[in-house]
Write a protein that holds these residues in place. Structure first.
Motif, mmCIF file in Angstrom:
data_model
loop_
_atom_site.group_PDB
_atom_site.id
_atom_site.type_symbol
_atom_site.label_atom_id
_atom_site.label_comp_id
_atom_site.label_asym_id
_atom_site.label_seq_id
_atom_site.Cartn_x
_atom_site.Cartn_y
_atom_site.Cartn_z
ATOM 1 N N GLU A 72 0.831 -1.204 0.000
ATOM 2 C CA GLU A 72 0.000 0.000 0.000
ATOM 3 C C GLU A 72 0.868 1.257 0.000
ATOM 4 O OE1 GLU A 72 -1.759 3.519 1.577
ATOM 5 O OE2 GLU A 72 -0.393 2.260 2.788
ATOM 6 N N TRP A 73 1.972 1.217 0.754
ATOM 7 C CA TRP A 73 2.892 2.358 0.846
ATOM 8 C C TRP A 73 3.534 2.657 -0.511
ATOM 9 C CZ3 TRP A 73 4.191 6.411 3.570
ATOM 10 C CH2 TRP A 73 5.480 6.922 3.554
ATOM 11 N N ALA A 74 3.977 1.622 -1.204
ATOM 12 C CA ALA A 74 4.620 1.811 -2.509
ATOM 13 C C ALA A 74 3.644 2.362 -3.538
ATOM 14 C CB ALA A 74 5.212 0.490 -2.997
ATOM 15 N N LEU A 78 4.715 9.553 -4.626
ATOM 16 C CA LEU A 78 5.935 9.929 -3.911
ATOM 17 C C LEU A 78 5.710 11.177 -3.056
ATOM 18 C CD1 LEU A 78 8.956 9.679 -3.276
ATOM 19 C CD2 LEU A 78 9.425 10.890 -5.415
ATOM 20 N N LYS A 79 4.930 12.136 -3.548
ATOM 21 C CA LYS A 79 4.724 13.372 -2.782
ATOM 22 C C LYS A 79 4.045 13.076 -1.455
ATOM 23 C CE LYS A 79 0.379 14.691 -5.115
ATOM 24 N NZ LYS A 79 -0.472 14.473 -3.933
ATOM 25 N N ASP A 80 3.197 12.045 -1.399
ATOM 26 C CA ASP A 80 2.551 11.680 -0.144
ATOM 27 C C ASP A 80 3.561 11.051 0.818
ATOM 28 O OD1 ASP A 80 0.262 12.608 -1.286
ATOM 29 O OD2 ASP A 80 -0.708 10.651 -1.510
ATOM 30 N N ARG A 81 4.458 10.239 0.288
ATOM 31 C CA ARG A 81 5.490 9.645 1.147
ATOM 32 C C ARG A 81 6.422 10.731 1.679
ATOM 33 N NH1 ARG A 81 5.878 5.657 -3.234
ATOM 34 N NH2 ARG A 81 8.064 6.223 -3.649
ATOM 35 N N LEU A 82 6.771 11.673 0.824
ATOM 36 C CA LEU A 82 7.644 12.765 1.265
ATOM 37 C C LEU A 82 6.968 13.638 2.313
ATOM 38 C CD1 LEU A 82 9.245 13.824 -2.137
ATOM 39 C CD2 LEU A 82 10.348 12.579 -0.273
ATOM 40 N N ALA A 83 5.658 13.790 2.225
ATOM 41 C CA ALA A 83 4.934 14.611 3.202
ATOM 42 C C ALA A 83 5.075 14.044 4.610
ATOM 43 C CB ALA A 83 3.470 14.716 2.808
ATOM 44 N N VAL A 84 5.121 12.726 4.725
ATOM 45 C CA VAL A 84 5.335 12.098 6.031
ATOM 46 C C VAL A 84 6.680 12.549 6.609
ATOM 47 C CG1 VAL A 84 5.716 9.896 7.217
ATOM 48 C CG2 VAL A 84 3.880 10.102 5.504
ATOM 49 N N PHE A 85 7.701 12.577 5.771
ATOM 50 C CA PHE A 85 9.025 12.943 6.260
ATOM 51 C C PHE A 85 9.177 14.443 6.464
ATOM 52 C CE2 PHE A 85 9.630 8.635 4.963
ATOM 53 C CZ PHE A 85 10.499 8.150 5.937
ATOM 54 N N GLY A 211 2.709 10.176 10.391
ATOM 55 C CA GLY A 211 1.822 9.596 9.391
ATOM 56 C C GLY A 211 2.334 8.352 8.707
ATOM 57 N N LEU A 212 3.477 7.811 9.128
ATOM 58 C CA LEU A 212 3.950 6.561 8.538
ATOM 59 C C LEU A 212 2.995 5.431 8.917
ATOM 60 C CD1 LEU A 212 6.634 5.709 6.971
ATOM 61 C CD2 LEU A 212 7.259 4.588 9.117
ATOM 62 N N PRO A 213 2.575 4.616 7.951
ATOM 63 C CA PRO A 213 1.618 3.553 8.267
ATOM 64 C C PRO A 213 2.151 2.578 9.312
ATOM 65 C CG PRO A 213 1.818 3.837 5.891
ATOM 66 C CD PRO A 213 2.899 4.670 6.514
ATOM 67 N N ARG A 214 1.288 2.183 10.213
ATOM 68 C CA ARG A 214 1.647 1.164 11.194
ATOM 69 C C ARG A 214 1.934 -0.145 10.457
ATOM 70 N NH1 ARG A 214 2.129 3.048 16.627
ATOM 71 N NH2 ARG A 214 0.994 5.016 16.636
ATOM 72 N N GLY A 215 2.932 -0.840 10.916
ATOM 73 C CA GLY A 215 3.286 -2.117 10.308
ATOM 74 C C GLY A 215 4.378 -2.015 9.265
ATOM 75 N N LEU A 216 4.576 -0.834 8.685
ATOM 76 C CA LEU A 216 5.555 -0.684 7.618
ATOM 77 C C LEU A 216 6.986 -0.861 8.127
ATOM 78 C CD1 LEU A 216 5.909 0.018 4.594
ATOM 79 C CD2 LEU A 216 6.142 2.407 5.288
#
Length: 529
Positions: A72-74, A78-85, A211-216
């Protein structure tokens, strides 16, 4: 359970926080529960809590959970993943004092070093927030035939990555190595050192708040032989920082599994001090290069080669500075001490054994050379030796403590030969007043990082440039575009718009060959190939 006394914790670190963090470890859930590891405060040896230990079955379960979350994370942009960081960057800075407390509890470093360690991860995050989109963007390449064909370079996440982190910079290395893996779209299995797991666990909790998904990200804990082999057998890539001996084992198993690995390993790092050096500028920097974090830095300087004309003056000044530093050692959670403890009594004994053997074989201890039990169970003085020879472990093996050997040389060529006389090649340094002279010397030094007028900070803090070792100091790099792309598989998507590449049945092959040769020569002349 041990009956060791309970530690008095710094105010920000409560028993409930420790219990919350240790509950994050994947242990006793899929396999049989194991005896927990007794975590202690390095300064006193007092107990701070109990860390669950993972079984091989727990490791397999952790990988399965991370793999499920990774898909699901992949799939996220990318902009959503970067927003977490982006959010994590601010959270890490906001919680820097608590993180520093947890680092100090586990490895006993001075407060300044703990704060600077935390800062490493925001630096890495900032670098990839700036560059990841460009680095990971698919790139259109020319195909074998202009216009009619094309090729696209894509970078896709590998899947689940193992990050095996050491105890000396437990937060910086675990979090900074995981950051690009996660940005690239991978899941991560983190294996921190038992002694220093608390700061890593708190970092992961902050990622969840961002906001990093739990379990990842899953955390497994245990000694290497218990969890390492199963971990390597179940992931797609391994990032390891530690000893060359362990790195060789990990590399062999990764090779058998046909998976990639990146290994930052040991070093016996040299510094060359040229005869045009400015002592007032050089001595404070060289002191930190040798004794920063009590010498427990992968890139710290263990061998100093000084031009014979200035040798006596350098030795006098450097020894005086080391003795002054010895008076600023201490065990506290404030900024008063400039040097802290070694990580454990066992490690202190290993450092002391190197010094004692050198002394027995004829080396001179100019200053230091002794444990400091008055400060804490694992403290050891800043130590300077001369007369160290190659039959001593101190000359050739990584000591990894506040111990440095000083040697005399005559010519620049001799200095380089001495610096290169090691199976390692992690870091090297040159101190000089002439940058042209230093640059020329740097071209002949066998090392993954080379610093001019600095020990190691300049090269390592340059997050846009890859950093790694050569020779027996490692394989692969961290930082820069390479530090992100190593966590991806490179995919080549080729497109042929008209079928001209295949053999044409209507044309004799001899004629096809002539046509092909004409085409290849024309493409070369027109720079189309």
């Amino acid at each position: 359970m041990s009956t060791t006394s309970k530690a008095k914790l710094p105010p920000r670190v409560t028993e409930s926080l420790i219990n919350r963090l240790t509950a994050m470890v994947t242990a006793g859930k899929a396999g049989e529960a194991r005896e927990p590891f007794e975590m202690t405060e390095t300064y006193t040896g007092d107990v701070v809590g109990y860390l669950p230990q993972s079984s091989p079955e727990d490791v397999v379960a952790a990988v399965e959970m991370a793999r499920a979350a990774q898909k699901e994370w992949a799939a996220r942009p990318l902009k959503d993943r970067l927003a977490v960081f982006e959010r994590a960057h601010e959270l890490l800075l906001t919680e820097i004092e608590t993180l520093a407390d947890l680092i100090q509890i586990g490895c006993g470093k001075a407060r300044r070093m703990a704060i600077e360690e935390v800062c490493d991860t925001p630096l890495v995050i900032a670098q990839y927030l700036k560059t990841a989109a460009k680095t990971l963007k698919p790139k259109k390449r020319s195909g074998p035939m202009p216009v009619i064909t094309s090729s696209t370079e894509e970078h896709r996440p590998k899947g689940v990555v193992a990050v095996i982190a050491p105890w000396n910079f437990p937060f910086a290395i675990s979090m900074s190595d995981s950051t690009p893996a996660l940005i690239a779209g991978n899941g991560v299995i983190m294996k921190p050192d038992n002694k220093t797991a608390l700061c890593t666990l708190y970092g992961i909790e902050l990622l969840h708040k961002a906001g990093l998904p739990r379990g990842l990200v899953q955390v497994v804990c245990g000694v290497g032989p218990d969890v390492g082999p199963t971990l390597i057998d179940n992931v797609e890539f391994v990032m390891f920082t530690g000893s060359t001996a362990t790195g060789r084992t990990i590399g062999e198993q990764s090779g058998r599994n046909l998976i990639g690995c990146s290994l930052e390993l040991g070093g016996k790092n040299p510094m060359i001090v040229l005869d045009d050096v400015n002592f007032d500028e050089a001595i404070p920097s060289i002191l930190f290069a040798a004794f920063g974090n009590a010498g427990q830095i992968c890139m710290h300087i263990e061998r100093i080669y000084v031009q014979e004309r200035i040798y006596d003056e350098f030795l006098r000044r450097f020894t005086a500075a080391a003795e002054e530093l010895a008076g600023k050692m201490g065990a506290s959670y404030d900024f008063a001490p400039e040097m802290g403890s070694l990580v454990s009594v066992d490690h202190m004994k290993r450092v002391a054994a190197h010094v004692d053997e050198a002394r027995e074989k004829g080396a001179t201890i100019v200053t230091g050379g002794n444990p400091r039990p008055d400060l804490g169970p694992a403290f050891f003085e800043p130590t300077v030796l001369t007369g160290v020879t190659n039959d001593m472990a101190l000359a050739t093996m990584e000591t990894f403590g506040p111990v440095v050997s000083i040697y005399k040389y005559k010519t620049d060529a001799e200095a380089v030969a001495l610096a290169n006389d090691t199976p390692y090649g992690l870091n090297a340094a040159i101190w000089t007043g002439n940058f042209d002279r230093a640059t020329k010397l740097a071209e002949t030094i066998e090392s993954g990082s080379i610093n001019i007028n600095d020990g190691f900070i300049t090269s390592y803090a340059a997050k846009g440039t890859p950093s790694g070792g050569v020779k027996q100091s490692g394989v692969g790099t961290r930082h820069g575009a390479a530090g992100l792309l190593k966590y991806t598989d490179t995919i080549n998507v080729g497109v042929q718009k008209k079928q001209i590449m295949a053999s044409r049945s209507s044309m004799p092959y001899e004629k096809q060959l002539k046509s092909t040769l004409v085409t290849l020569r024309l493409m070369r002349r027109l720079h189309l190939g």
